[in-house]
Design a protein around this motif. Structure first.
Motif, PDB file in Angstrom:
ATOM      1  N   ASN A  57      11.157   5.259  -1.148  1.00 48.31           N
ATOM      2  CA  ASN A  57      10.802   3.850  -1.302  1.00 48.31           C
ATOM      3  C   ASN A  57       9.700   3.444  -0.325  1.00 48.31           C
ATOM      4  OD1 ASN A  57      12.727   3.544  -3.316  1.00 48.31           O
ATOM      5  ND2 ASN A  57      14.302   2.861  -1.890  1.00 48.31           N
ATOM      6  N   LEU A  58       9.756   3.958   0.905  1.00 48.82           N
ATOM      7  CA  LEU A  58       8.736   3.631   1.898  1.00 48.82           C
ATOM      8  C   LEU A  58       7.378   4.204   1.523  1.00 48.82           C
ATOM      9  CD1 LEU A  58      10.795   4.081   5.178  1.00 48.82           C
ATOM     10  CD2 LEU A  58       9.842   1.935   4.283  1.00 48.82           C
ATOM     11  N   VAL A  59       7.364   5.383   0.925  1.00 45.02           N
ATOM     12  CA  VAL A  59       6.114   5.983   0.471  1.00 45.02           C
ATOM     13  C   VAL A  59       5.494   5.113  -0.627  1.00 45.02           C
ATOM     14  CG1 VAL A  59       5.154   7.956  -0.792  1.00 45.02           C
ATOM     15  CG2 VAL A  59       6.651   8.335   1.182  1.00 45.02           C
ATOM     16  N   GLU A  60       6.308   4.645  -1.547  1.00 43.41           N
ATOM     17  CA  GLU A  60       5.819   3.746  -2.601  1.00 43.41           C
ATOM     18  C   GLU A  60       5.310   2.435  -1.988  1.00 43.41           C
ATOM     19  OE1 GLU A  60       9.091   3.378  -5.317  1.00 43.41           O
ATOM     20  OE2 GLU A  60       8.876   5.448  -6.012  1.00 43.41           O
ATOM     21  N   GLU A  61       6.023   1.928  -0.983  1.00 41.99           N
ATOM     22  CA  GLU A  61       5.603   0.698  -0.312  1.00 41.99           C
ATOM     23  C   GLU A  61       4.285   0.911   0.445  1.00 41.99           C
ATOM     24  OE1 GLU A  61       7.382  -2.554   2.851  1.00 41.99           O
ATOM     25  OE2 GLU A  61       8.734  -1.077   1.983  1.00 41.99           O
ATOM     26  N   ALA A  62       4.124   2.079   1.064  1.00 42.18           N
ATOM     27  CA  ALA A  62       2.872   2.398   1.763  1.00 42.18           C
ATOM     28  C   ALA A  62       1.701   2.412   0.788  1.00 42.18           C
ATOM     29  CB  ALA A  62       2.999   3.750   2.470  1.00 42.18           C
ATOM     30  N   SER A  63       1.926   2.944  -0.385  1.00 37.97           N
ATOM     31  CA  SER A  63       0.878   2.984  -1.407  1.00 37.97           C
ATOM     32  C   SER A  63       0.515   1.575  -1.865  1.00 37.97           C
ATOM     33  CB  SER A  63       1.345   3.838  -2.592  1.00 37.97           C
ATOM     34  OG  SER A  63       0.337   3.925  -3.551  1.00 37.97           O
ATOM     35  N   ARG A  64       1.513   0.726  -2.081  1.00 36.02           N
ATOM     36  CA  ARG A  64       1.250  -0.664  -2.466  1.00 36.02           C
ATOM     37  C   ARG A  64       0.519  -1.407  -1.345  1.00 36.02           C
ATOM     38  NH1 ARG A  64       6.521  -0.261  -4.441  1.00 36.02           N
ATOM     39  NH2 ARG A  64       7.323  -1.455  -2.686  1.00 36.02           N
ATOM     40  N   PHE A  65       0.913  -1.146  -0.102  1.00 36.72           N
ATOM     41  CA  PHE A  65       0.238  -1.754   1.044  1.00 36.72           C
ATOM     42  C   PHE A  65      -1.241  -1.385   1.034  1.00 36.72           C
ATOM     43  CE2 PHE A  65      -1.457  -0.838   5.298  1.00 36.72           C
ATOM     44  CZ  PHE A  65      -1.496  -2.116   5.816  1.00 36.72           C
ATOM     45  N   TYR A  66      -1.544  -0.122   0.835  1.00 38.90           N
ATOM     46  CA  TYR A  66      -2.940   0.314   0.815  1.00 38.90           C
ATOM     47  C   TYR A  66      -3.698  -0.368  -0.324  1.00 38.90           C
ATOM     48  CZ  TYR A  66      -7.139   3.020   0.397  1.00 38.90           C
ATOM     49  OH  TYR A  66      -8.458   3.378   0.301  1.00 38.90           O
ATOM     50  N   ASP A  67      -3.094  -0.435  -1.502  1.00 39.56           N
ATOM     51  CA  ASP A  67      -3.750  -1.085  -2.640  1.00 39.56           C
ATOM     52  C   ASP A  67      -4.037  -2.556  -2.348  1.00 39.56           C
ATOM     53  OD1 ASP A  67      -3.638   1.310  -4.023  1.00 39.56           O
ATOM     54  OD2 ASP A  67      -1.862   0.743  -5.194  1.00 39.56           O
ATOM     55  N   THR A  68      -3.078  -3.250  -1.762  1.00 39.00           N
ATOM     56  CA  THR A  68      -3.244  -4.666  -1.428  1.00 39.00           C
ATOM     57  C   THR A  68      -4.349  -4.858  -0.396  1.00 39.00           C
ATOM     58  OG1 THR A  68      -0.924  -5.108  -1.904  1.00 39.00           O
ATOM     59  CG2 THR A  68      -2.066  -6.713  -0.514  1.00 39.00           C
ATOM     60  N   GLU A  69      -4.356  -4.016   0.634  1.00 41.78           N
ATOM     61  CA  GLU A  69      -5.392  -4.111   1.663  1.00 41.78           C
ATOM     62  C   GLU A  69      -6.763  -3.806   1.076  1.00 41.78           C
ATOM     63  OE1 GLU A  69      -5.024  -4.901   5.228  1.00 41.78           O
ATOM     64  OE2 GLU A  69      -3.365  -5.807   4.138  1.00 41.78           O
ATOM     65  N   SER A  70      -6.852  -2.813   0.213  1.00 34.02           N
ATOM     66  CA  SER A  70      -8.133  -2.461  -0.420  1.00 34.02           C
ATOM     67  C   SER A  70      -8.657  -3.619  -1.245  1.00 34.02           C
ATOM     68  CB  SER A  70      -7.972  -1.228  -1.296  1.00 34.02           C
ATOM     69  OG  SER A  70      -7.678  -0.107  -0.529  1.00 34.02           O
ATOM     70  N   GLU A  71      -7.777  -4.251  -2.032  1.00 36.77           N
ATOM     71  CA  GLU A  71      -8.186  -5.386  -2.851  1.00 36.77           C
ATOM     72  C   GLU A  71      -8.660  -6.531  -1.962  1.00 36.77           C
ATOM     73  OE1 GLU A  71      -5.188  -6.647  -5.626  1.00 36.77           O
ATOM     74  OE2 GLU A  71      -4.848  -4.581  -6.281  1.00 36.77           O
ATOM     75  N   PHE A  72      -7.989  -6.765  -0.844  1.00 35.65           N
ATOM     76  CA  PHE A  72      -8.387  -7.835   0.071  1.00 35.65           C
ATOM     77  C   PHE A  72      -9.816  -7.629   0.547  1.00 35.65           C
ATOM     78  CE2 PHE A  72      -8.902  -9.248   4.471  1.00 35.65           C
ATOM     79  CZ  PHE A  72      -8.707 -10.613   4.313  1.00 35.65           C
ATOM     80  N   TYR A  73     -10.145  -6.416   0.987  1.00 38.72           N
ATOM     81  CA  TYR A  73     -11.479  -6.153   1.524  1.00 38.72           C
ATOM     82  C   TYR A  73     -12.544  -6.101   0.427  1.00 38.72           C
ATOM     83  CZ  TYR A  73      -9.510  -5.523   6.091  1.00 38.72           C
ATOM     84  OH  TYR A  73      -8.875  -5.745   7.285  1.00 38.72           O
ATOM     85  N   GLU A  74     -12.165  -5.701  -0.784  1.00 40.61           N
ATOM     86  CA  GLU A  74     -13.114  -5.702  -1.891  1.00 40.61           C
ATOM     87  C   GLU A  74     -13.470  -7.129  -2.302  1.00 40.61           C
ATOM     88  OE1 GLU A  74     -11.418  -3.381  -5.029  1.00 40.61           O
ATOM     89  OE2 GLU A  74     -11.630  -1.507  -3.907  1.00 40.61           O
ATOM     90  N   ASN A  75     -12.523  -8.045  -2.207  1.00 43.25           N
ATOM     91  CA  ASN A  75     -12.727  -9.433  -2.622  1.00 43.25           C
ATOM     92  C   ASN A  75     -13.310 -10.305  -1.509  1.00 43.25           C
ATOM     93  OD1 ASN A  75     -11.740  -8.939  -5.193  1.00 43.25           O
ATOM     94  ND2 ASN A  75      -9.634  -9.317  -4.557  1.00 43.25           N
ATOM     95  N   GLU A  76     -13.399  -9.769  -0.318  1.00 42.47           N
ATOM     96  CA  GLU A  76     -13.901 -10.561   0.798  1.00 42.47           C
ATOM     97  C   GLU A  76     -15.377 -10.795   0.729  1.00 42.47           C
ATOM     98  OE1 GLU A  76     -13.893  -9.460   5.239  1.00 42.47           O
ATOM     99  OE2 GLU A  76     -11.931 -10.317   4.756  1.00 42.47           O
TER     100      GLU A  76
END
Length: 76
Positions: A57-76
């Motif tokens: 579950n933590l590995v899946e959460e880490a992947s979602r965290f990375y996706d969310t952070e990537s989207e944040f910086y792409e939209n900035e």
């Protein structure tokens, strides 16, 4: 100091790798490029079996965290 649960790690020696560091127990670094997982502390065999589902579950959460952070910086 309050540390976040996850951090993104970058290293010029490994430009293709995507590292996410989990700072709560069990502390680990995952390379999202190949899902290689390295625990930062010794975990005995009994704990490893107990943590198997939680780690998944933590590995899946880490992947979602990375996706969310990537989207944040792409939209900035």
């Amino acid at each position: 100091m309050q540390l976040p649960r996850f951090l993104i790690g970058d290293n010029s020696q490994h430009p293709e790798d995507i590292f996410v560091i989990h700072l709560d127990y069990p502390r680990f670094i995952i390379n999202l490029k190949d899902d290689e997982l390295e625990f930062l502390e010794d975990i005995d065999k009994a704990d490893k079996e107990d943590l198997a589902e939680e780690t998944k579950n933590l590995v899946e959460e880490a992947s979602r965290f990375y996706d969310t952070e990537s989207e944040f910086y792409e939209n900035e």
